[in-house]
Motif scaffolding. Structure first.
Motif, PDB file in Angstrom:
ATOM      1  N   GLY A   1       0.580  -0.764   0.070  1.00 16.15           N
ATOM      2  CA  GLY A   1      -0.319  -0.270  -0.301  1.00 16.15           C
ATOM      3  C   GLY A   1       0.988   0.912   0.191  1.00 16.15           C
ATOM      4  N   LEU A   2       1.911   0.886   0.086  1.00 19.13           N
ATOM      5  CA  LEU A   2       2.816   2.283  -0.226  1.00 19.13           C
ATOM      6  C   LEU A   2       4.021   2.092  -1.071  1.00 19.13           C
ATOM      7  N   PHE A   3       4.080   3.574  -1.583  1.00 14.50           N
ATOM      8  CA  PHE A   3       4.939   3.578  -2.943  1.00 14.50           C
ATOM      9  C   PHE A   3       6.587   4.821  -1.665  1.00 14.50           C
ATOM     10  N   TYR A   4       7.576   3.780  -2.181  1.00 12.75           N
ATOM     11  CA  TYR A   4       8.770   4.164  -1.587  1.00 12.75           C
ATOM     12  C   TYR A   4       9.773   4.739  -3.008  1.00 12.75           C
ATOM     13  N   LEU A   5      10.099   6.151  -2.371  1.00 11.86           N
ATOM     14  CA  LEU A   5      10.960   6.911  -3.377  1.00 11.86           C
ATOM     15  C   LEU A   5      12.742   6.810  -2.604  1.00 11.86           C
ATOM     16  N   LEU A   6      13.494   6.521  -3.692  1.00 15.53           N
ATOM     17  CA  LEU A   6      14.900   6.126  -3.165  1.00 15.53           C
ATOM     18  C   LEU A   6      15.988   7.682  -3.173  1.00 15.53           C
ATOM     19  N   TYR A   7      16.341   8.443  -3.025  1.00 17.69           N
ATOM     20  CA  TYR A   7      17.219   9.648  -3.811  1.00 17.69           C
ATOM     21  C   TYR A   7      18.391   9.672  -3.505  1.00 17.69           C
ATOM     22  N   THR A   8      19.372  10.139  -4.413  1.00 16.61           N
ATOM     23  CA  THR A   8      20.298  10.612  -3.527  1.00 16.61           C
ATOM     24  C   THR A   8      20.808  12.029  -4.037  1.00 16.61           C
ATOM     25  N   ASP A   9      21.349  12.671  -2.938  1.00 14.23           N
ATOM     26  CA  ASP A   9      21.019  14.663  -3.456  1.00 14.23           C
ATOM     27  C   ASP A   9      22.540  14.522  -3.761  1.00 14.23           C
ATOM     28  N   VAL A  10      23.154  15.471  -4.303  1.00 15.54           N
ATOM     29  CA  VAL A  10      24.793  15.207  -4.551  1.00 15.54           C
ATOM     30  C   VAL A  10      24.959  16.595  -3.964  1.00 15.54           C
ATOM     31  N   LYS A  11      26.076  16.241  -3.287  1.00 15.86           N
ATOM     32  CA  LYS A  11      26.323  17.788  -2.939  1.00 15.86           C
ATOM     33  C   LYS A  11      27.972  18.263  -2.930  1.00 15.86           C
ATOM     34  N   THR A  12      28.657  17.408  -3.760  1.00 13.29           N
ATOM     35  CA  THR A  12      30.230  17.241  -4.278  1.00 13.29           C
ATOM     36  C   THR A  12      30.553  16.500  -4.934  1.00 13.29           C
ATOM     37  N   ARG A  13      31.424  16.851  -5.782  1.00 11.99           N
ATOM     38  CA  ARG A  13      31.327  16.063  -7.159  1.00 11.99           C
ATOM     39  C   ARG A  13      32.534  16.124  -7.330  1.00 11.99           C
ATOM     40  N   ARG A  14      33.139  17.476  -7.162  1.00 14.97           N
ATOM     41  CA  ARG A  14      34.764  17.684  -7.723  1.00 14.97           C
ATOM     42  C   ARG A  14      36.119  17.593  -6.581  1.00 14.97           C
ATOM     43  N   GLY A  15      37.135  16.999  -6.982  1.00 17.91           N
ATOM     44  CA  GLY A  15      38.541  16.489  -6.257  1.00 17.91           C
ATOM     45  C   GLY A  15      38.485  15.124  -5.336  1.00 17.91           C
ATOM     46  N   ALA A  16      38.665  14.723  -4.594  1.00 18.02           N
ATOM     47  CA  ALA A  16      38.854  13.242  -4.469  1.00 18.02           C
ATOM     48  C   ALA A  16      37.284  13.103  -3.225  1.00 18.02           C
ATOM     49  N   TYR A  17      36.809  13.809  -2.945  1.00 17.49           N
ATOM     50  CA  TYR A  17      35.324  13.648  -2.329  1.00 17.49           C
ATOM     51  C   TYR A  17      34.095  13.545  -3.071  1.00 17.49           C
ATOM     52  N   ARG A  18      32.828  12.837  -2.490  1.00 21.08           N
ATOM     53  CA  ARG A  18      31.446  12.788  -2.866  1.00 21.08           C
ATOM     54  C   ARG A  18      30.773  12.991  -2.233  1.00 21.08           C
ATOM     55  N   ASP A  19      29.876  13.899  -1.990  1.00 19.15           N
ATOM     56  CA  ASP A  19      28.761  14.551  -0.770  1.00 19.15           C
ATOM     57  C   ASP A  19      27.429  13.655  -0.542  1.00 19.15           C
ATOM     58  N   THR A  20      27.051  12.661  -1.031  1.00 20.02           N
ATOM     59  CA  THR A  20      25.965  11.964  -1.366  1.00 20.02           C
ATOM     60  C   THR A  20      25.257  11.586  -0.260  1.00 20.02           C
TER      61      THR A  20
ATOM     62  N   GLU B   1       1.568   7.291  -0.231  1.00 25.34           N
ATOM     63  CA  GLU B   1       0.108   6.382  -0.641  1.00 25.34           C
ATOM     64  C   GLU B   1      -0.167   6.755  -2.175  1.00 25.34           C
ATOM     65  N   ASN B   2      -0.169   8.009  -2.070  1.00 24.08           N
ATOM     66  CA  ASN B   2      -0.202   8.121  -3.572  1.00 24.08           C
ATOM     67  C   ASN B   2       0.686   8.585  -4.623  1.00 24.08           C
ATOM     68  N   ILE B   3       0.739   7.779  -6.088  1.00 23.17           N
ATOM     69  CA  ILE B   3       1.945   8.029  -7.166  1.00 23.17           C
ATOM     70  C   ILE B   3       1.876   9.495  -6.974  1.00 23.17           C
ATOM     71  N   GLU B   4       0.775  10.213  -6.830  1.00 23.30           N
ATOM     72  CA  GLU B   4       0.578  11.292  -7.401  1.00 23.30           C
ATOM     73  C   GLU B   4       1.166  12.749  -6.563  1.00 23.30           C
ATOM     74  N   GLY B   5       1.438  11.326  -4.466  1.00 19.66           N
ATOM     75  CA  GLY B   5       1.319  12.499  -3.795  1.00 19.66           C
ATOM     76  C   GLY B   5       0.496  13.150  -2.524  1.00 19.66           C
ATOM     77  N   PRO B   6       0.468  13.459  -1.282  1.00 14.18           N
ATOM     78  CA  PRO B   6       1.392  14.259  -1.074  1.00 14.18           C
ATOM     79  C   PRO B   6       3.091  13.547  -0.532  1.00 14.18           C
ATOM     80  N   TRP B   7       4.350  13.333  -0.428  1.00 14.97           N
ATOM     81  CA  TRP B   7       5.444  12.311  -0.055  1.00 14.97           C
ATOM     82  C   TRP B   7       5.588  13.307   0.765  1.00 14.97           C
ATOM     83  N   SER B   8       5.681  12.240   1.708  1.00 17.82           N
ATOM     84  CA  SER B   8       7.043  12.808   3.160  1.00 17.82           C
ATOM     85  C   SER B   8       7.582  13.158   2.817  1.00 17.82           C
TER      86      SER B   8
END
Length: 529
Positions: free
Chosen positions: A83-102, A110-117
């Motif tokens: 009964g639940l839609f789950y959405l996983l996502y990454t918000d990438v804050k850093t992508r240059r240099g040695a590190y990746r803040d991901t 409960e509804n694909i059209e939201g509202p999402w939590s």
């Protein structure tokens, strides 16, 4: 027999996650630094798709001000359970240099059209998170592990950990379940369970022209995983119209047929994919020895694919590509850079029937630009608008733009010059190098509306303007905008060309521009001059 014509989601729509719930099919795609976050699409037949409202519409879910180019939302994963839609996502804050803040998050609805939590924080150990609902009720999240250490491969493997919905956090030990194959750059994991095996689907080879889909399986969720002896199960070879095939997701129809959604790119001049990475669908089957294969033989993507045999074609009425700005809400195809639409910088009500843009920061800004745009979805298109703008100095600009990121754009803008007064000109930024492409006759009337138009033919654009009904004049010469693509920069990029409207006021006086309409039209090559 009905057919699927690829790509099913043209223009910048990469990293598809496909899902079936009952008789409905959904696809989620990456949006990177564009707001709102995550594109969602719905289909009944896998042929025809309509856009749904975005799930990430609030800054409490997604705050990208300051995010780098090609940062933000990477590879969403859409699943459904009990009964639940789950959405996983990454918000990438850093992508240059040695590190990746991901930073990885989960939101549910409960509804694909939201509202999402409000989002649940997952981890920051890497990107491309994926949620697997095992048949014993337990939930597991996998993601690519990023290793920043000197002398180490940045691809640390695919790691797996249990997620507790009750506790709203990751629990238990972290398992490194797959190090990848000789194709390298292992990422974009998805786990499926079938016929006593756990199947692990990953992307390998990098997201460019060596992109591929790898399948592996194990009788244990934690491995070891044996790799398909015919690996890769999907990749593109030279001269295929659909290149960059990879980053796939598997779905079974309600009648037992199998398909994968995956990303592709369609190159034009000098192998440049100006539309970005798009979404395609392939029909698959399971071989006698239990491996996933492409219908029709081989492992290359096909432009024309048999549609599900028992599903009737189902057409939707999609949003009109002509926007006269007469409604108080934004059409779903509009996006902004890094921040949501707000009266602070954009309005549909301040002057009814017009879109008002209040001049913001420069086109180099990763914070508060005043720019609204939609994806370029066709190689041959015409884009037109009408602008009313009374700049007082050269720091105030507004107009029609083709935009890739802060380093690559082509901009037909109205401004004020000391010698000419109100005038037109073209700004081009190519791989970060600024240039001004001025026409000889670019002075405008001091007052009144001016129409602007861009005629796009593959990687070339010709600009026009009009101050009299039906009388169009060229602005400058055709411009090669093939630099508005993933290719060409030392640092990898991942978006695509957008077309839209922009306004800047570098003096901070917040001078506004009013746009009467925005028209996007696909045209046939033989229509063009």
């Amino acid at each position: 027999m009905s057919q699927i014509m690829n790509p099913v989601l043209p223009g910048f729509n990469p990293d598809p996650s496909i899902l079936r719930v009952g008789d409905d099919y959904y696809i989620a795609t990456s949006t990177f630094e564009w707001f709102p976050g995550v594109q969602l699409f719905h289909s009944k037949d896998m042929i025809n798709w309509r856009q749904l409202p975005h799930p990430l519409t609030r800054t409490s879910q997604l705050d990208m001000v300051g995010n780098p180019d090609s940062g933000g939302i990477w590879a969403p994963c859409l699943t459904y359970d009990n009964g639940l839609f789950y959405l996983l996502y990454t918000d990438v804050k850093t992508r240059r240099g040695a590190y990746r803040d991901t930073h990885n998050y989960l939101t549910v609805s409960e509804n694909i059209e939201g509202p999402w939590s409000e989002p649940i924080y997952i981890n920051s150990s890497g990107f491309d998170p994926s949620l697997f609902h095992d048949d014993d009720g337990r939930k597991w999240i996998s993601n690519r592990l990023y290793d920043h250490r000197k002398g180490k491969s940045p691809v640390g493997g695919i790691v797996l950990q249990e997620f507790s919905l009750e506790q709203k956090k990751m629990v238990g030990p972290i398992h490194n379940i797959f190090k990848g194959t000789e194709l390298e750059f292992t990422e974009a994991s998805h786990i499926y369970k079938k016929s006593g095996y756990y199947y692990l689907m990953t992307a390998e080879g990098g997201t460019g022209y060596n992109h591929a889909v790898t399948m592996a399986r194990s009788t244990s969720l934690f491995g070891p995983y044996e790799v398909d002896p015919q690996n890769p199960m999907l990749t593109a070879k030279p001269k295929n119209e659909l290149q960059k095939a990879g980053h796939a997701c598997l779905v079974e129809t309600q009648h037992g047929e199998w398909y994968i959604a995956h990303l592709v790119g369609r190159p034009v001049a000098d192998q440049k994919c100006i539309l970005g990475r798009e979404t395609a669908i392939q029909k698959c089957y399971w071989s006698e020895d239990g491996w996933l294969r492409i219908e029709g033989g081989g492992n290359e993507p096909k432009k024309i694919v048999p549609a599900p045999s028992k599903l009737e074609p189902f057409l939707f009425e999609n949003e009109d590509t002509h926007d006269h700005f007469v409604y108080p809400t934004y059409k779903l195809y509009w996006s902004s850079l890094r921040r949501p639409f707000s009266e602070e910088w954009i309005s549909l009500t301040e002057r009814p029937g017009y879109l008002r843009l209040i001049g913001g920061e420069s086109l180099s800004s990763r914070h508060r630009q005043s720019l609204i745009a939609r994806r370029l979805e066709n190689f041959h298109a015409e884009v037109e608008t009408s602008i009313e703008f009374e700049p007082e100095n050269f720091q105030q600009m507004a107009g029609l733009i083709l935009y890739y990121d802060t380093e690559d754009y082509v901009y037909l803008r109205v401004t004020q010059e000391e010698e000419k007064g109100k005038c037109l000109g073209i700004i081009q930024s190519k791989y970060g190098k600024y240039d001004e492409l001025l026409s000889e006759d670019n002075k405008l009337q001091d007052k009144g509306a001016c129409k602007l138009k861009a005629e796009i033919k593959e990687n070339w654009v010709q600009f026009y303007y009009s101050e009299k009904q039906g009388e169009w004049k060229k602005v400058g010469n055709p411009i090669d905008f093939s630099h508005l693509s993933d290719e060409g920069q030392e640092v990898l990029r991942f978006t695509g060309t957008f077309v839209g409207l922009a306004a800047q006021d570098l003096s901070g006086q917040k001078k506004f521009a009013d746009f009467d309409y925005f028209d996007y039209r696909e045209i046939q090559a033989n229509e063009q001059k």
